[in-house]
Design a protein around this motif. Sequence first.
Motif, PDB file in Angstrom:
ATOM      1  N   LEU A 169       4.081  -4.626  -2.423  1.00 25.76           N
ATOM      2  CA  LEU A 169       3.300  -5.331  -1.233  1.00 25.76           C
ATOM      3  C   LEU A 169       1.860  -5.116  -1.806  1.00 25.76           C
ATOM      4  O   LEU A 169       1.079  -5.066  -3.072  1.00 25.76           O
ATOM      5  CB  LEU A 169       2.251  -3.485  -0.461  1.00 25.76           C
ATOM      6  N   ARG A 170       1.195  -6.600  -0.750  1.00 21.84           N
ATOM      7  CA  ARG A 170      -0.022  -7.510  -1.828  1.00 21.84           C
ATOM      8  C   ARG A 170      -1.374  -7.238  -0.235  1.00 21.84           C
ATOM      9  O   ARG A 170      -0.785  -7.650   0.768  1.00 21.84           O
ATOM     10  CB  ARG A 170       0.338  -8.618  -2.247  1.00 21.84           C
ATOM     11  N   LEU A 171      -2.126  -6.552  -0.295  1.00 14.81           N
ATOM     12  CA  LEU A 171      -2.896  -6.075  -0.013  1.00 14.81           C
ATOM     13  C   LEU A 171      -4.224  -7.018  -0.437  1.00 14.81           C
ATOM     14  O   LEU A 171      -5.339  -6.683  -0.760  1.00 14.81           O
ATOM     15  CB  LEU A 171      -3.408  -4.722   0.935  1.00 14.81           C
ATOM     16  N   GLY A 172      -4.769  -7.867   0.994  1.00 12.93           N
ATOM     17  CA  GLY A 172      -6.383  -8.333   0.644  1.00 12.93           C
ATOM     18  C   GLY A 172      -6.253  -9.144  -0.834  1.00 12.93           C
ATOM     19  O   GLY A 172      -5.380 -10.331  -0.696  1.00 12.93           O
ATOM     20  N   ALA A 173      -7.628  -8.851  -1.387  1.00  8.13           N
ATOM     21  CA  ALA A 173      -7.202  -9.817  -2.476  1.00  8.13           C
ATOM     22  C   ALA A 173      -6.542  -9.368  -4.049  1.00  8.13           C
ATOM     23  O   ALA A 173      -6.665 -10.061  -5.167  1.00  8.13           O
ATOM     24  CB  ALA A 173      -8.707  -9.323  -3.008  1.00  8.13           C
ATOM     25  N   LEU A 223      10.690  -2.481 -14.925  1.00  7.99           N
ATOM     26  CA  LEU A 223       9.039  -2.828 -14.806  1.00  7.99           C
ATOM     27  C   LEU A 223       8.317  -1.895 -16.119  1.00  7.99           C
ATOM     28  O   LEU A 223       8.942  -1.260 -16.386  1.00  7.99           O
ATOM     29  CB  LEU A 223       9.282  -2.099 -13.613  1.00  7.99           C
ATOM     30  N   PRO A 224       7.041  -2.615 -16.236  1.00  9.23           N
ATOM     31  CA  PRO A 224       6.320  -2.235 -16.923  1.00  9.23           C
ATOM     32  C   PRO A 224       5.393  -0.967 -16.190  1.00  9.23           C
ATOM     33  O   PRO A 224       5.715  -0.476 -15.100  1.00  9.23           O
ATOM     34  CB  PRO A 224       5.388  -3.381 -16.870  1.00  9.23           C
ATOM     35  N   ASP A 225       5.230   0.093 -17.395  1.00 10.40           N
ATOM     36  CA  ASP A 225       5.380   1.479 -17.043  1.00 10.40           C
ATOM     37  C   ASP A 225       3.589   1.125 -16.093  1.00 10.40           C
ATOM     38  O   ASP A 225       3.498   2.114 -15.082  1.00 10.40           O
ATOM     39  CB  ASP A 225       4.399   2.593 -17.769  1.00 10.40           C
ATOM     40  N   SER A 226       3.186   0.034 -16.324  1.00  6.19           N
ATOM     41  CA  SER A 226       2.001   0.365 -15.510  1.00  6.19           C
ATOM     42  C   SER A 226       2.210  -0.169 -13.906  1.00  6.19           C
ATOM     43  O   SER A 226       1.346   0.632 -13.217  1.00  6.19           O
ATOM     44  CB  SER A 226       1.340  -0.852 -15.940  1.00  6.19           C
ATOM     45  N   ALA A 227       3.142  -0.546 -13.958  1.00 12.66           N
ATOM     46  CA  ALA A 227       3.459  -1.248 -12.510  1.00 12.66           C
ATOM     47  C   ALA A 227       4.424  -0.050 -11.835  1.00 12.66           C
ATOM     48  O   ALA A 227       3.769   0.397 -10.630  1.00 12.66           O
ATOM     49  CB  ALA A 227       4.415  -2.161 -12.419  1.00 12.66           C
ATOM     50  N   ILE A 228       4.407   0.762 -12.363  1.00 17.17           N
ATOM     51  CA  ILE A 228       5.264   1.900 -12.121  1.00 17.17           C
ATOM     52  C   ILE A 228       4.429   2.889 -11.372  1.00 17.17           C
ATOM     53  O   ILE A 228       3.795   3.712 -10.570  1.00 17.17           O
ATOM     54  CB  ILE A 228       6.775   3.068 -12.369  1.00 17.17           C
ATOM     55  N   GLU A 229       3.756   3.351 -12.506  1.00 14.42           N
ATOM     56  CA  GLU A 229       2.376   4.293 -12.568  1.00 14.42           C
ATOM     57  C   GLU A 229       1.659   3.458 -11.749  1.00 14.42           C
ATOM     58  O   GLU A 229       0.492   4.615 -10.476  1.00 14.42           O
ATOM     59  CB  GLU A 229       1.553   4.270 -13.466  1.00 14.42           C
ATOM     60  N   ALA A 230       1.119   2.296 -11.057  1.00 19.54           N
ATOM     61  CA  ALA A 230       0.160   1.724 -10.316  1.00 19.54           C
ATOM     62  C   ALA A 230       0.980   2.192  -8.746  1.00 19.54           C
ATOM     63  O   ALA A 230       0.279   1.478  -7.424  1.00 19.54           O
ATOM     64  CB  ALA A 230      -0.130   0.665 -10.408  1.00 19.54           C
ATOM     65  N   ALA A 231       2.148   2.167  -8.241  1.00 16.05           N
ATOM     66  CA  ALA A 231       3.118   2.364  -7.296  1.00 16.05           C
ATOM     67  C   ALA A 231       2.614   2.740  -6.042  1.00 16.05           C
ATOM     68  O   ALA A 231       1.434   4.234  -6.085  1.00 16.05           O
ATOM     69  CB  ALA A 231       4.582   2.764  -7.330  1.00 16.05           C
ATOM     70  N   TYR A 232       2.105   3.072  -5.073  1.00 18.76           N
ATOM     71  CA  TYR A 232       1.838   3.508  -3.479  1.00 18.76           C
ATOM     72  C   TYR A 232       2.226   5.602  -3.550  1.00 18.76           C
ATOM     73  O   TYR A 232       3.342   4.610  -4.032  1.00 18.76           O
ATOM     74  CB  TYR A 232       2.110   2.835  -2.375  1.00 18.76           C
ATOM     75  N   GLY A 237      -0.208  -7.397  -6.497  1.00 20.30           N
ATOM     76  CA  GLY A 237       0.029  -6.341  -5.610  1.00 20.30           C
ATOM     77  C   GLY A 237       0.934  -5.007  -6.417  1.00 20.30           C
ATOM     78  O   GLY A 237       0.282  -5.320  -7.166  1.00 20.30           O
ATOM     79  N   ARG A 238       1.179  -4.763  -5.132  1.00 22.62           N
ATOM     80  CA  ARG A 238       1.770  -3.081  -6.012  1.00 22.62           C
ATOM     81  C   ARG A 238       3.458  -2.043  -5.181  1.00 22.62           C
ATOM     82  O   ARG A 238       3.709  -3.108  -4.041  1.00 22.62           O
ATOM     83  CB  ARG A 238       1.006  -1.821  -5.332  1.00 22.62           C
TER      84      ARG A 238
END
Length: 188
Positions: free
Chosen positions: A133-137, A164-173, A141-142
């Motif tokens: 999901l990409r919100l705003g700017a 997936l990169p660990d950073s993407a998993i950690e940043a997930a909603y 996305g996350r």
Amino acid sequence: MNTASVDPELAALRGELIERAAADQRARAELGSVALTPEQWETVHRVDEDNVRWFAPIVAVHGWPGRRSVGVDGAHAAWVLAQHAPAPYRACWLPKLRAAVANRDAAPRDLAFLADRVAIDQQRPQRYGTQWLRLGAEAAGRLYPLHRPAEVNLARADVGLDPLPDSAIEAAYSSFAEITAATRGGSR
């Protein structure tokens, strides 16, 4: 797919699936990547509506168009149409695609994407981390919430998806409540 022994009706179905999936992808490619207005989505919605009107009766009468009947590319094209159909259709077709995968008649990767999309539709965490999901700017996305973040890359490996990169998993909603709060904050 060996077309020499293919039923002409199935060959026509395969061709129509591939043509419709290509139209779906063209409509989406023409959108670009900047913030979009509802008017810009109009063409995409028209393509999706036409595809659903055509595809729903086929699935209802004949079941999921799998590899054995429409070839690998036709079966993947069927998934493209399902992925972009309205949520009630996706939920209805998910068990049919799941059965096709169990019978080795469809790709597990396609099932992973549709299963995650249906989970998101129903505000449940996704298993494979395919939906963002990409919100705003936000540039990239996350990820929508994940069912078991520590196991998402194992689930992805099981269906042939790259990790997936660990950073993407950690940043997930963390939840749909977090998404709701973010959208109410004017980010959307």
